[in-house]
Design a protein around this motif. Structure first.
Motif, PDB file in Angstrom:
ATOM      1  N   ILE A  88      -1.319  -0.531   6.517  1.00 58.32           N
ATOM      2  CA  ILE A  88      -0.625  -1.608   7.229  1.00 58.32           C
ATOM      3  C   ILE A  88      -1.043  -2.989   6.729  1.00 58.32           C
ATOM      4  CG2 ILE A  88      -2.200  -1.712   9.216  1.00 58.32           C
ATOM      5  CD1 ILE A  88       1.630  -2.026   9.346  1.00 58.32           C
ATOM      6  N   ARG A  89      -2.322  -3.167   6.425  1.00 54.95           N
ATOM      7  CA  ARG A  89      -2.755  -4.478   5.922  1.00 54.95           C
ATOM      8  C   ARG A  89      -2.112  -4.751   4.559  1.00 54.95           C
ATOM      9  NH1 ARG A  89      -8.827  -5.627   5.872  1.00 54.95           N
ATOM     10  NH2 ARG A  89      -8.836  -3.702   4.694  1.00 54.95           N
ATOM     11  N   TYR A  90      -2.042  -3.748   3.703  1.00 58.11           N
ATOM     12  CA  TYR A  90      -1.405  -3.917   2.398  1.00 58.11           C
ATOM     13  C   TYR A  90       0.054  -4.351   2.576  1.00 58.11           C
ATOM     14  CZ  TYR A  90       1.034  -2.638  -1.873  1.00 58.11           C
ATOM     15  OH  TYR A  90       1.848  -2.659  -2.967  1.00 58.11           O
ATOM     16  N   LEU A  91       0.770  -3.677   3.475  1.00 61.39           N
ATOM     17  CA  LEU A  91       2.172  -4.023   3.713  1.00 61.39           C
ATOM     18  C   LEU A  91       2.299  -5.454   4.237  1.00 61.39           C
ATOM     19  CD1 LEU A  91       3.380  -0.690   5.316  1.00 61.39           C
ATOM     20  CD2 LEU A  91       3.819  -1.502   2.986  1.00 61.39           C
ATOM     21  N   PHE A  92       1.397  -5.835   5.146  1.00 62.18           N
ATOM     22  CA  PHE A  92       1.440  -7.207   5.656  1.00 62.18           C
ATOM     23  C   PHE A  92       1.066  -8.208   4.564  1.00 62.18           C
ATOM     24  CE2 PHE A  92      -0.654 -10.951   7.402  1.00 62.18           C
ATOM     25  CZ  PHE A  92       0.457 -11.516   8.008  1.00 62.18           C
ATOM     26  N   PHE A  93       0.069  -7.898   3.755  1.00 68.09           N
ATOM     27  CA  PHE A  93      -0.350  -8.809   2.687  1.00 68.09           C
ATOM     28  C   PHE A  93       0.812  -9.063   1.725  1.00 68.09           C
ATOM     29  CE2 PHE A  93      -2.899  -9.891  -1.178  1.00 68.09           C
ATOM     30  CZ  PHE A  93      -3.561 -10.995  -0.662  1.00 68.09           C
ATOM     31  N   LYS A  94       1.578  -8.030   1.423  1.00 65.63           N
ATOM     32  CA  LYS A  94       2.757  -8.201   0.558  1.00 65.63           C
ATOM     33  C   LYS A  94       3.800  -9.091   1.243  1.00 65.63           C
ATOM     34  CE  LYS A  94       1.830  -6.057  -3.210  1.00 65.63           C
ATOM     35  NZ  LYS A  94       1.603  -6.878  -4.409  1.00 65.63           N
ATOM     36  N   GLU A  95       3.973  -8.928   2.551  1.00 71.28           N
ATOM     37  CA  GLU A  95       4.902  -9.779   3.309  1.00 71.28           C
ATOM     38  C   GLU A  95       4.396 -11.231   3.320  1.00 71.28           C
ATOM     39  OE1 GLU A  95       8.354 -10.624   5.300  1.00 71.28           O
ATOM     40  OE2 GLU A  95       7.804  -8.708   4.410  1.00 71.28           O
ATOM     41  N   LEU A  96       3.107 -11.402   3.528  1.00 75.71           N
ATOM     42  CA  LEU A  96       2.504 -12.732   3.571  1.00 75.71           C
ATOM     43  C   LEU A  96       2.680 -13.465   2.235  1.00 75.71           C
ATOM     44  CD1 LEU A  96       0.869 -14.737   5.299  1.00 75.71           C
ATOM     45  CD2 LEU A  96      -1.210 -13.586   4.500  1.00 75.71           C
ATOM     46  N   GLN A  97       2.684 -12.735   1.139  1.00 78.76           N
ATOM     47  CA  GLN A  97       2.843 -13.357  -0.177  1.00 78.76           C
ATOM     48  C   GLN A  97       4.203 -14.041  -0.332  1.00 78.76           C
ATOM     49  OE1 GLN A  97       1.778 -10.713  -3.408  1.00 78.76           O
ATOM     50  NE2 GLN A  97      -0.102 -10.124  -2.374  1.00 78.76           N
ATOM     51  N   LYS A  98       5.155 -13.690   0.509  1.00 76.32           N
ATOM     52  CA  LYS A  98       6.477 -14.332   0.461  1.00 76.32           C
ATOM     53  C   LYS A  98       6.465 -15.704   1.141  1.00 76.32           C
ATOM     54  CE  LYS A  98       8.715  -9.811   0.770  1.00 76.32           C
ATOM     55  NZ  LYS A  98       9.507  -8.950   1.661  1.00 76.32           N
TER      56      LYS A  98
END
Length: 190
Positions: A88-98
């Motif tokens: 879940i953190r990986y998925l959020f980190f990818k979202e945050l990069q946007k």
């Protein structure tokens, strides 16, 4: 004040697990109260923890920190309550990069569910991750869990390092801890 006595380089602001509103209230109040007489005077970097019930709340939390001038952001491994996604953190980190202001910050990963998470990130992702804190290599080593090429096949131990600082370790346990640390580093550095 312990922060003045110990002179840390970084200090984590108050947060409440998965509670966006309480985290923002407490962390910004603390930072505002101690900005001059602690953080600036002693050159301590404040670490703001993202909390919320959804990606949207985590992003609102991020925006609030940016508006306050906070640029060192911590992301918990379980950033969404009861998520069955081990990454879940990986998925959020990818979202945050946007986020248009993503590159203005440094990031800290709070804990690990499984070290296999580290294998998901690219070299480019690691350029933004300043630090990780986890007792995983140590605790798993002392209870006999050895990291494999893809992390662990066992659940995260419930033991807390801070509650077990007086544990006496055998040579085999120490050896396994060092093996786990070496494997942990390889997940990041290849």
């Amino acid at each position: 004040n312990l922060a003045v006595e110990f002179k840390p380089t970084h200090l984590v602001l108050p947060d409440t697990l998965h509670n966006y509103r309480e985290t923002i209230r407490a962390s910004i109040e603390f930072y505002s109260t101690y900005k001059q007489k602690l953080f600036l005077q002693y050159s301590i970097t404040p670490v703001a923890v993202l909390q919320g019930e959804s990606f949207e709340e985590l992003l609102r939390c991020f925006d609030n920190y940016l508006a306050t001038g906070l640029r060192f952001i911590a992301i918990p491994f379980d950033c969404i309550r009861n998520s069955d996604w081990h990454n879940i953190r990986y998925l959020f980190f990818k979202e945050l990069q946007k986020h248009p202001r993503f590159k203005e910050c440094s990031y800290h990963f709070l804990g690990l569910q499984n070290p296999s998470e580290l294998l998901l990130y690219t070299k480019e992702d690691w350029e933004f991750v300043n630090s990780i804190d986890t007792s995983s290599p140590v605790i798993n080593g002392w209870i006999g869990n050895e990291y494999g090429d893809y992390g662990l096949s066992t659940p995260k131990p419930k033991l807390k390092l801070a509650e077990n600082l007086d544990v006496e370790l055998s040579e085999d346990q120490v050896s396994l801890i060092f093996k786990n640390i070496k494997k942990f580093k390889s997940f990041i550095y290849g």
